[in-house]
Design an enzyme around this catalytic site. Structure first.
Site, PDB file in Angstrom:
ATOM      1  N   TRP A 181       0.859  -1.183   0.000  1.00  0.00           N
ATOM      2  CA  TRP A 181       0.000   0.000   0.000  1.00  0.00           C
ATOM      3  C   TRP A 181       0.891   1.227   0.000  1.00  0.00           C
ATOM      4  O   TRP A 181       1.787   1.336   0.840  1.00  0.00           O
ATOM      5  CB  TRP A 181      -0.922   0.052   1.229  1.00  0.00           C
ATOM      6  CG  TRP A 181      -1.603   1.385   1.290  1.00  0.00           C
ATOM      7  CD1 TRP A 181      -2.591   1.842   0.456  1.00  0.00           C
ATOM      8  CD2 TRP A 181      -1.274   2.481   2.146  1.00  0.00           C
ATOM      9  NE1 TRP A 181      -2.906   3.140   0.758  1.00  0.00           N
ATOM     10  CE2 TRP A 181      -2.111   3.561   1.793  1.00  0.00           C
ATOM     11  CE3 TRP A 181      -0.350   2.660   3.178  1.00  0.00           C
ATOM     12  CZ2 TRP A 181      -2.059   4.798   2.435  1.00  0.00           C
ATOM     13  CZ3 TRP A 181      -0.291   3.888   3.828  1.00  0.00           C
ATOM     14  CH2 TRP A 181      -1.149   4.942   3.458  1.00  0.00           C
ATOM     15  N   GLU A 222      -3.127  -3.077  -2.247  1.00  0.00           N
ATOM     16  CA  GLU A 222      -4.275  -2.430  -1.585  1.00  0.00           C
ATOM     17  C   GLU A 222      -4.584  -1.078  -2.221  1.00  0.00           C
ATOM     18  O   GLU A 222      -3.725  -0.212  -2.321  1.00  0.00           O
ATOM     19  CB  GLU A 222      -3.946  -2.239  -0.091  1.00  0.00           C
ATOM     20  CG  GLU A 222      -5.023  -1.516   0.698  1.00  0.00           C
ATOM     21  CD  GLU A 222      -4.664  -1.355   2.183  1.00  0.00           C
ATOM     22  OE1 GLU A 222      -3.486  -1.551   2.546  1.00  0.00           O
ATOM     23  OE2 GLU A 222      -5.567  -1.021   2.972  1.00  0.00           O
ATOM     24  N   LYS A 224      -6.981   2.560  -2.589  1.00  0.00           N
ATOM     25  CA  LYS A 224      -7.534   3.548  -1.661  1.00  0.00           C
ATOM     26  C   LYS A 224      -8.208   4.655  -2.453  1.00  0.00           C
ATOM     27  O   LYS A 224      -7.870   4.872  -3.617  1.00  0.00           O
ATOM     28  CB  LYS A 224      -6.399   4.106  -0.798  1.00  0.00           C
ATOM     29  CG  LYS A 224      -6.898   4.925   0.377  1.00  0.00           C
ATOM     30  CD  LYS A 224      -5.827   5.120   1.441  1.00  0.00           C
ATOM     31  CE  LYS A 224      -6.354   6.010   2.550  1.00  0.00           C
ATOM     32  NZ  LYS A 224      -5.426   6.165   3.657  1.00  0.00           N
ATOM     33  N   ASP A 255      -9.648  -2.804   1.524  1.00  0.00           N
ATOM     34  CA  ASP A 255      -9.783  -2.307   2.903  1.00  0.00           C
ATOM     35  C   ASP A 255     -11.145  -1.626   2.928  1.00  0.00           C
ATOM     36  O   ASP A 255     -11.408  -0.736   2.105  1.00  0.00           O
ATOM     37  CB  ASP A 255      -8.633  -1.328   3.179  1.00  0.00           C
ATOM     38  CG  ASP A 255      -8.681  -0.691   4.555  1.00  0.00           C
ATOM     39  OD1 ASP A 255      -9.756  -0.203   4.942  1.00  0.00           O
ATOM     40  OD2 ASP A 255      -7.641  -0.645   5.231  1.00  0.00           O
ATOM     41  N   HIS A 258     -11.700   2.114   2.463  1.00  0.00           N
ATOM     42  CA  HIS A 258     -11.119   2.770   1.292  1.00  0.00           C
ATOM     43  C   HIS A 258     -12.070   2.956   0.121  1.00  0.00           C
ATOM     44  O   HIS A 258     -11.642   2.943  -1.031  1.00  0.00           O
ATOM     45  CB  HIS A 258      -9.889   1.978   0.829  1.00  0.00           C
ATOM     46  CG  HIS A 258      -8.742   2.059   1.787  1.00  0.00           C
ATOM     47  ND1 HIS A 258      -7.482   1.608   1.494  1.00  0.00           N
ATOM     48  CD2 HIS A 258      -8.673   2.575   3.041  1.00  0.00           C
ATOM     49  CE1 HIS A 258      -6.686   1.815   2.527  1.00  0.00           C
ATOM     50  NE2 HIS A 258      -7.393   2.394   3.481  1.00  0.00           N
ATOM     51  N   HIS A 282      -8.610  -6.024   4.376  1.00  0.00           N
ATOM     52  CA  HIS A 282      -8.305  -5.316   5.608  1.00  0.00           C
ATOM     53  C   HIS A 282      -9.650  -4.977   6.203  1.00  0.00           C
ATOM     54  O   HIS A 282     -10.397  -4.166   5.649  1.00  0.00           O
ATOM     55  CB  HIS A 282      -7.531  -4.017   5.340  1.00  0.00           C
ATOM     56  CG  HIS A 282      -6.061  -4.205   5.302  1.00  0.00           C
ATOM     57  ND1 HIS A 282      -5.169  -3.171   5.109  1.00  0.00           N
ATOM     58  CD2 HIS A 282      -5.301  -5.330   5.466  1.00  0.00           C
ATOM     59  CE1 HIS A 282      -3.941  -3.642   5.154  1.00  0.00           C
ATOM     60  NE2 HIS A 282      -3.981  -4.951   5.359  1.00  0.00           N
ATOM     61  N   ASP A 290     -12.020   7.282   6.485  1.00  0.00           N
ATOM     62  CA  ASP A 290     -11.206   6.092   6.740  1.00  0.00           C
ATOM     63  C   ASP A 290     -10.559   6.222   8.120  1.00  0.00           C
ATOM     64  O   ASP A 290      -9.348   6.304   8.252  1.00  0.00           O
ATOM     65  CB  ASP A 290     -10.146   5.985   5.634  1.00  0.00           C
ATOM     66  CG  ASP A 290      -9.272   4.757   5.782  1.00  0.00           C
ATOM     67  OD1 ASP A 290      -9.753   3.753   6.324  1.00  0.00           O
ATOM     68  OD2 ASP A 290      -8.106   4.816   5.352  1.00  0.00           O
ATOM     69  N   ASP A 292     -10.401   4.233  10.723  1.00  0.00           N
ATOM     70  CA  ASP A 292      -9.787   3.071  11.364  1.00  0.00           C
ATOM     71  C   ASP A 292     -10.206   2.895  12.816  1.00  0.00           C
ATOM     72  O   ASP A 292      -9.371   2.673  13.701  1.00  0.00           O
ATOM     73  CB  ASP A 292      -8.261   3.104  11.206  1.00  0.00           C
ATOM     74  CG  ASP A 292      -7.841   2.732   9.788  1.00  0.00           C
ATOM     75  OD1 ASP A 292      -8.146   1.611   9.361  1.00  0.00           O
ATOM     76  OD2 ASP A 292      -7.240   3.578   9.089  1.00  0.00           O
ATOM     77  N   ASP A 322      -7.187  -4.155  10.194  1.00  0.00           N
ATOM     78  CA  ASP A 322      -6.410  -2.930  10.030  1.00  0.00           C
ATOM     79  C   ASP A 322      -7.163  -1.758  10.643  1.00  0.00           C
ATOM     80  O   ASP A 322      -8.034  -1.179  10.005  1.00  0.00           O
ATOM     81  CB  ASP A 322      -6.128  -2.664   8.540  1.00  0.00           C
ATOM     82  CG  ASP A 322      -5.329  -1.387   8.350  1.00  0.00           C
ATOM     83  OD1 ASP A 322      -4.717  -0.914   9.316  1.00  0.00           O
ATOM     84  OD2 ASP A 322      -5.313  -0.849   7.221  1.00  0.00           O
TER      85      ASP A 322
HETATM   86  C1  RNT Z   1      -3.905   2.952   4.890  1.00  0.00           C
HETATM   87  C2  RNT Z   1      -4.009   1.490   4.626  1.00  0.00           C
HETATM   88  C3  RNT Z   1      -2.872   0.648   5.145  1.00  0.00           C
HETATM   89  C4  RNT Z   1      -2.410   1.056   6.512  1.00  0.00           C
HETATM   90  C5  RNT Z   1      -1.416   0.107   7.156  1.00  0.00           C
HETATM   91  C6  RNT Z   1      -0.806   0.681   8.392  1.00  0.00           C
HETATM   92  O1  RNT Z   1      -5.042   3.637   4.584  1.00  0.00           O
HETATM   93  O2  RNT Z   1      -5.216   1.000   5.092  1.00  0.00           O
HETATM   94  O3  RNT Z   1      -3.227  -0.678   5.075  1.00  0.00           O
HETATM   95  O4  RNT Z   1      -3.491   1.207   7.389  1.00  0.00           O
HETATM   96  O5  RNT Z   1      -0.473  -0.248   6.234  1.00  0.00           O
HETATM   97 ZN    ZN Z   2      -5.520  -1.080   5.084  1.00  0.00          ZN
END
Ligand code: RNT
Ligand code: ZN
Length: 414
Positions: A181, A222, A224, A255, A258, A282, A290, A292, A322
């Protein structure tokens, strides 16, 4: 009759075998991310977190050394049922005897301590090159940089990480999933959207030219949609990553933070499974962005798990967590999110997927909805508690007291 026996009989009325569900679940690996333990800090530099991602909060007790992080991981993992993999970032390299190398020069030996840790616990290790929080990220660009020196540095980092992932697989005997990523993007409307993606593509080609055993190392990419300070353009968009993965026989990673807010990763899973041998996830919880947040037992997490199970794809989907929340006890954050992923999988395995699919095919949407709603109030908690107990892990709310005790005795003394 115990609570579990009652639950078992209730599920049986819907044609669901709770014993079989638990039996399947205990072998499904979920990769747990080391970076929840220290707000994505890592050990290789004191740089602030960059790359358009952010861990908010400053709860006391953060792990600051490899030993502290390992102790916290042990505590958290001891409270999560099921099979676990350790998910590391390159920035968590452990340098010994004063030696320090930059990310383009990383070697397996810089992760020997982690291998020792994982082997003792019978775990595989997944990996992530770290393309952020580093002075060689220039203008928020890494693998797509027009500055050849910057681009080369990060290509070398990528190659080094592929070698390290292969080392993890060889040492642990478990294949390693390595996820790429990059944060690359622009805050404002770019004048050229093509060239950065062309350079990213070239960089990935160069990284993947490093010889590695595709049975040991699974490369994932990955995508985004945007990052903080990178709102207008993301080089590694969904289309880029899906196309690159398909064209190059690597694995796409989604993810669920994303995408645009009304898009659902659960809906994307079957499509990607139709066109890819493996897919990677993720699992996170985006709140308005995003963000998290810690994964909870919410509808989308349940639906993601259901799609994996319904598509009979438990062996084809690499499930990883994640998220990073610094506003609550970090060990508890790990445990809550990981237990909820396990709950979602158990819930999916306790769903009469075949009979519901049959009803849908027959056009009986009334019964699909009626039964789906009834399922929501079945005694799921009793099966969950039984599963935790069989895995030798605290059931119900018991784990909370154990984390409180760890906070009193360990975290608060840091
Ligand atoms: C960032 C991505 C990525 C990170 C990690 C820490 O938006 O989701 O996967 O969260 O690599
Ligand atoms: Zn991620």
């Amino acid at each position: 009759m115990t609570n579990y026996e009652y639950a078992k009989n209730t599920y049986a009325k819907y044609g669901i075998d709770t014993e079989k569900a638990m039996e399947i679940l205990k072998d499904v690996p979920v990769a747990i991310h080391c970076w929840q333990g220290d707000d994505v800090g890592g050990f290789d530099s004191d740089e602030a977190l960059s790359g358009g991602i952010q861990a908010t909060g400053n709860y006391p007790g953060k792990a600051k050394t490899p030993d502290e992080l390992m102790a916290d991981i042990d505590k958290a993992f001891s409270l999560v049922p099921g099979k676990k993999k350790l998910n590391l970032h390159a920035s968590y390299a452990i340098f010994e005897d004063g030696e320090r190398v930059d990310r383009d020069k990383l070697e397996p030996k810089h992760f020997a301590k982690w291998v020792e840790f994982a082997k003792k616990r019978n775990m595989g290790i997944d990996f992530n090159p770290t393309f952020f929080s580093h002075p060689m990220v220039k203008d928020n660009l890494t693998l797509s940089s027009p500055d050849e020196e910057v681009r080369r540095f990060w290509v070398e980092h990528g190659k080094a990480c592929v070698r390290i992932a292969e080392y993890f697989a060889s040492e642990t005997g478990v294949p390693s999933v390595i996820n790429f990523w990059i944060p690359d993007g622009y805050k404002d409307i770019p004048a050229d959207r093509y060239a950065p993606r062309e350079r990213f593509k070239k960089s990935l080609d160069e990284i993947l030219a490093v010889p590695f055993d595709r049975k040991k190392v699974y490369v994932t990419l990955e995508s985004k949609v945007f990052g903080i300070g990178l709102e207008s353009y993301t080089v590694g968009s969904a289309e880029f990553c899906l196309s690159y993965a398909t064209a190059n026989g690597i694995t796409p990673l989604m993810d669920n933070g994303h995408y645009h807010p009304t898009e659902l990763v659960s809906d994307k899973i079957p499509t990607l499974l139709l066109f890819n041998e493996n897919i990677a996830l993720h699992v996170t919880r985006p709140v308005r962005w995003d963000s998290d947040h810690v994964v909870i037992f919410d509808d989308e997490t349940k639906e993601i798990a259901k799609e994996i199970v319904r598509c009979d794809a438990l062996e084809r989907v690499f499930i990883a967590l994640d998220y990073f929340d610094a506003s609550i006890n970090r060990v508890a954050a790990w445990v809550i999110g990981a237990r909820n992923m396990q709950k979602a999988l158990l819930n999916a395995l306790l769903t009469p997927n075949e009979s519901l699919a049959k009803l849908q095919a027959e056009g009986d949407f009334t019964h699909v909805l009626a039964i789906s709603e009834e399922l929501k109030t079945l005694p799921f908690g009793s099966v969950w508690d039984e599963y935790c107990e069989r895995c030798g892990v605290a059931s119900g709310a018991e784990w909370i007291g154990l984390v409180d005790e760890y906070e009193r005795e360990v975290l608060s003394k840091r």
